[in-house]
Every structure is written in structure tokens, then in C-alpha cells.
Design an enzyme around this catalytic site. Structure first.
Site, PDB file in Angstrom:
ATOM      1  N   LYS A   1     -14.107  46.096  60.149  1.00 41.40           N
ATOM      2  CA  LYS A   1     -15.023  44.962  59.966  1.00 41.40           C
ATOM      3  C   LYS A   1     -14.559  43.998  58.883  1.00 41.40           C
ATOM      4  O   LYS A   1     -14.627  42.774  59.050  1.00 41.40           O
ATOM      5  CB  LYS A   1     -16.435  45.470  59.657  1.00 41.40           C
ATOM      6  CG  LYS A   1     -17.147  46.081  60.855  1.00 41.40           C
ATOM      7  CD  LYS A   1     -18.516  46.594  60.477  1.00 41.40           C
ATOM      8  CE  LYS A   1     -19.340  46.958  61.704  1.00 41.40           C
ATOM      9  NZ  LYS A   1     -18.775  48.075  62.482  1.00 41.40           N
TER      10      LYS A   1
ATOM     11  N   TYR B   1     -27.612  47.577  60.790  1.00 37.97           N
ATOM     12  CA  TYR B   1     -26.190  47.762  61.068  1.00 37.97           C
ATOM     13  C   TYR B   1     -25.939  47.739  62.567  1.00 37.97           C
ATOM     14  O   TYR B   1     -26.608  48.456  63.324  1.00 37.97           O
ATOM     15  CB  TYR B   1     -25.737  49.089  60.469  1.00 37.97           C
ATOM     16  CG  TYR B   1     -24.250  49.262  60.386  1.00 37.97           C
ATOM     17  CD1 TYR B   1     -23.449  48.260  59.849  1.00 37.97           C
ATOM     18  CD2 TYR B   1     -23.646  50.430  60.821  1.00 37.97           C
ATOM     19  CE1 TYR B   1     -22.083  48.419  59.750  1.00 37.97           C
ATOM     20  CE2 TYR B   1     -22.290  50.611  60.725  1.00 37.97           C
ATOM     21  CZ  TYR B   1     -21.500  49.605  60.192  1.00 37.97           C
ATOM     22  OH  TYR B   1     -20.139  49.761  60.092  1.00 37.97           O
TER      23      TYR B   1
ATOM     24  N   SER C   1     -15.072  51.381  61.441  1.00 34.16           N
ATOM     25  CA  SER C   1     -15.751  50.212  60.865  1.00 34.16           C
ATOM     26  C   SER C   1     -15.075  49.636  59.630  1.00 34.16           C
ATOM     27  O   SER C   1     -15.494  48.585  59.133  1.00 34.16           O
ATOM     28  CB  SER C   1     -17.207  50.551  60.549  1.00 34.16           C
ATOM     29  OG  SER C   1     -17.969  50.593  61.744  1.00 34.16           O
TER      30      SER C   1
END
Length: 384
Positions: free
Chosen positions: A61, A168, A58
Site C-alpha cells: 500500500k 480498512y 499490504s
């Protein structure tokens, strides 16, 4: 600084808490520390090095968000218009309201989803490993997990109305698809041309090249008793779509360059990536009065419960966690941060001109021993 950080990292390896760890710290001007200890994998003799390649998960991101913000600057994407104008598949989102037996019950969302919703995790999308309802929905409908990089993995409903809570999830995967639609290129090509290449992030990509594979750390699982073992894991190398929310591999050295770009107001070594006003907007808390709550695990093999800075309000910028208060011995209030599922972490502190990146390859996420090591690393950076 070097002696203090070395002691923290070496200690975690010697105690058997991690097989290996790499870490770097820097400021706007350059690198302040780089180091690594232990082995890349418990099944090999190769030592961990700062250029060891890891799945950054992640931490992808923020890189995908950077590409999306470039398209906002170019006028091809709008933060607050319905994203369905670019992604028709999001024209009629459904909200999961419960189950009748094992059958999901859905209703139409009352509000349209925007790019800002996607980038701030307020669109209502979830992740199966953090949301039991999404887990149940995926089981009922045969939806594959997002890490398969199958387009069918995106066919999940919302678990909240857009704009009503921080949840999330897969929003930034859709932001990556939006970038593809308005540029006419696949996400890997966009990132290489407009972010990774200009920043000199030579080892960061969705596809693991031969040179990177020679330095790749394998994935490890940590059992409840602390025992570590190597497990098979690799993000698909010929995916149906590039997972903008978590598909990249890279090094801590590369990611520090990305962090330093933010410390420099959107530029690094003469390469302008984002305009200064875009950087300021991304660093602003976008979700108040909402906040980032404790995140509960729904799949213990993937993640522990996540409670970062307990007792402190956390906001969210355009792809960053933002701490409202100073962290004792560490980052200033208003710093930016996030992490990757395999226990990789970073922070960016514009007020005190510091950034740090630390990486292991261990599941489940939010391992308490890795978090303690990361906290010790941060304190040592600021104590110097």
C-alpha cells in the site's frame, strides 16, 4: 545490537513459533542490522536469508501510495477532487445499510469519494476478512476475494459514508487504478519505472521472476494449538489488475531501502522519489479526530483480531499508521508503520532516525507470538 536482535529472532525459531524469520534495521545513512534464522519453509531445507522473497501483502500500500503522490505532484491527480473524474466507476458509490434476509440493502452515498479518502481508508470500503457485512454481501452477490486480482472483486459497496470513519479496505487498489488511468501504463510498469527501479528494489514486483522464485518462502498456516504447516498460496501471476493494496512480493532488504527514502525526506542515493513537502504531508495525521480502532476478524483463518498499541490513539497519514505516543523502549510518537497479512511488519521513525522491517510467511495475521518477536526486535534496535 546484533547480539540482542539475533537472540530475539533465534529464540522464536527455536521455540517453534515461526519456521523462519528475516529482519533488517537502518537509519537515513544506511543499514544497522540484517539477519535471518530458521528455514524458508518447513517442507524444505533452504535456510531463511535476508534476501528471501516473501509476499509483503499490504506493505504494498505505501508503495502504491508513493506512485499516487508522484501523480499529485505532477498535477495529474488531485487529493480532494472527486476521484470519479479519473475513475468513473466510482461516480455513484452505494452504501450497504443492512440486509433483508440475505438480500443486501443499499443507498446512494451522500458524498463523493476522493483520493485522500482512498489513501487514508476513510472512503468507506472494507475487506471481507475484517468486515462481516462485506463477507455477507460478497456471498450474496458472488463477489470474489480481492486476492484473486479479478476486477469483479472491486464490486463491493461502501460500509460507511466517505469521510465519516476509518475502515480498512480496498481503497488503495482503486488508487492504483487511478495511477494507471492518468499514466496510461499498468501499475507494475509505473512502480518499476518511478519507485522500485530508482530505489534499487531489485527483488520487489507483482510477478515472481525465476531468480526470486529460487529464494521464495512458502506460506504457512498456524493452527490454534500453534502447529505450523505449509499451505498452497500465491497471488495470481497473470492478474486482471495489479493489486495495489497487496500484490507485491519482495525482501526485507528491499523494503528497508523504501523506508530509508522516507527517513531521507523523499530521496535515496541520489534518486528523488517525492518532494520534501509531499513527505511531510504524508507523515501528517490525516484523519483526526477519527482514529484507527481495534480491528475485529471476520475470517479467523486469515487474521486474528488486531489491536496495535492498545490504549493509545492511532492516527493515519497517507498510507501509514501513526502512533500518538512514544512506544516504551521503541519508536517515538509520530512514527509511521504498517504490516502485511502474512505477518510482515515495518516502522519508520523520523524523530529518532530508525526504521525496521521483519518478515515471516504465516497466516493468520497478527499472530501473538510473531507480534511479541517483532516487539522484541524493535526494543533491541533502540537499546543499542
Amino acid at each position: 545490537m546484533k547480539a540482542a536482535i539475533d537472540a530475539v529472532l533465534r529464540g522464536a525459531v527455536e521455540r517453534g513459533e515461526v519456521p523462519g524469520v528475516a529482519a533488517v534495521a537502518g537509519n537515513a545513512a544506511g543499514t544497522l542490522y540484517e539477519g535471518a534464522f530458521g528455514q524458508r519453509g518447513l517442507d524444505q531445507q533452504a535456510v531463511m536469508t535476508p534476501d528471501t522473497v516473501v509476499w509483503i501483502a499490504s506493505m504494498t500500500k505505501a508503495i502504491t501510495t508513493t506512485a499516487a503522490l508522484q501523480q499529485v505532484e505532477a498535477g495529474r491527480l488531485s487529493p480532494d477532487e472527486p476521484i470519479a473524474e479519473v475513475l468513473p466507476e466510482l461516480a455513484a458509490p452505494q452504501v450497504l445499510v443492512g440486509f433483508e434476509g440475505s438480500e443486501p440493502v443499499l443507498r446512494p452515498a451522500r458524498k463523493p469519494i476522493t483520493l485522500r479518502h482512498l489513501l487514508t481508508h476513510t472512503a468507506g470500503f472494507g475487506y471481507d476478512f475484517f468486515n462481516a457485512e462485506i463477507c455477507a454481501y460478497m456471498a450474496a452477490r458472488g463477489v470474489p476475494g480481492i486476492i484473486t486480482c479479478q476486477r469483479a472483486a472491486l464490486a463491493t459497496p461502501l460500509v460507511a459514508e466517505p469521510g465519516e470513519r476509518w475502515e480498512y479496505g480496498i481503497g488503495i487498489d482503486f488508487a492504483g487504478l487511478a495511477v494507471e488511468r492518468v499514466t496510461g501504463q499498468r501499475l507494475d510498469a509505473v512502480l518499476q519505472e518511478r519507485v522500485l527501479g530508482p530505489l534499487g528494489m531489485r527483488d520487489t514486483a507483482f510477478r515472481i521472476g525465476a531468480a526470486q522464485r529460487a529464494r521464495l518462502a512458502p506460506m504457512h498456516a498456524k493452527a490454534p494449538d500453534g502447529t505450523l504447516s505449509v499451505i498452497p498460496f500465491e497471488v495470481p501471476q497473470d492478474p486482471e489488475f495489479h493489486m495495489g493494496g497487496g500484490g507485491l512480493y519482495g525482501t526485507v532488504l528491499d523494503y528497508l531501502r523504501f523506508c530509508r527514502m522516507w527517513l531521507n525526506g523523499g530521496t535515496l542515493d541520489g534518486a528523488r522519489i517525492l518532494a520534501p513537502e509531499t513527505v511531510r504531508e504524508a507523515m501528517r495525521d490525516q484523519i483526526a479526530p477519527l482514529e484507527v480502532p481495534e480491528i475485529k476478524s471476520a475470517i479467523p483463518a486469515s487474521t486474528n483480531d488486531v489491536s496495535l498499541f492498545p490504549g493509545m490513539r492511532k492516527g493515519w497519514g497517507l498510507s501509514f499508521l501513526i502512533n500518538d505516543e512514544e512506544v516504551p523502549g521503541g519508536r517515538a510518537a509520530g512514527s509511521l508503520a504498517w504490516a502485511g497479512l502474512a505477518n510482515t511488519y515495518y516502522w519508520i521513525d523520523p524523530k529518532r532516525d530508525r526504521a525496521g522491517v521483519i518478515a515471516t510467511q504465516i497466516l493468520p495475521f497478527a499472530d501473538r507470538q510473531v507480534l511479541a518477536m517483532a516487539e522484541g526486535f524493535e526494543r533491541a534496535v533502540y537499546a543499542a
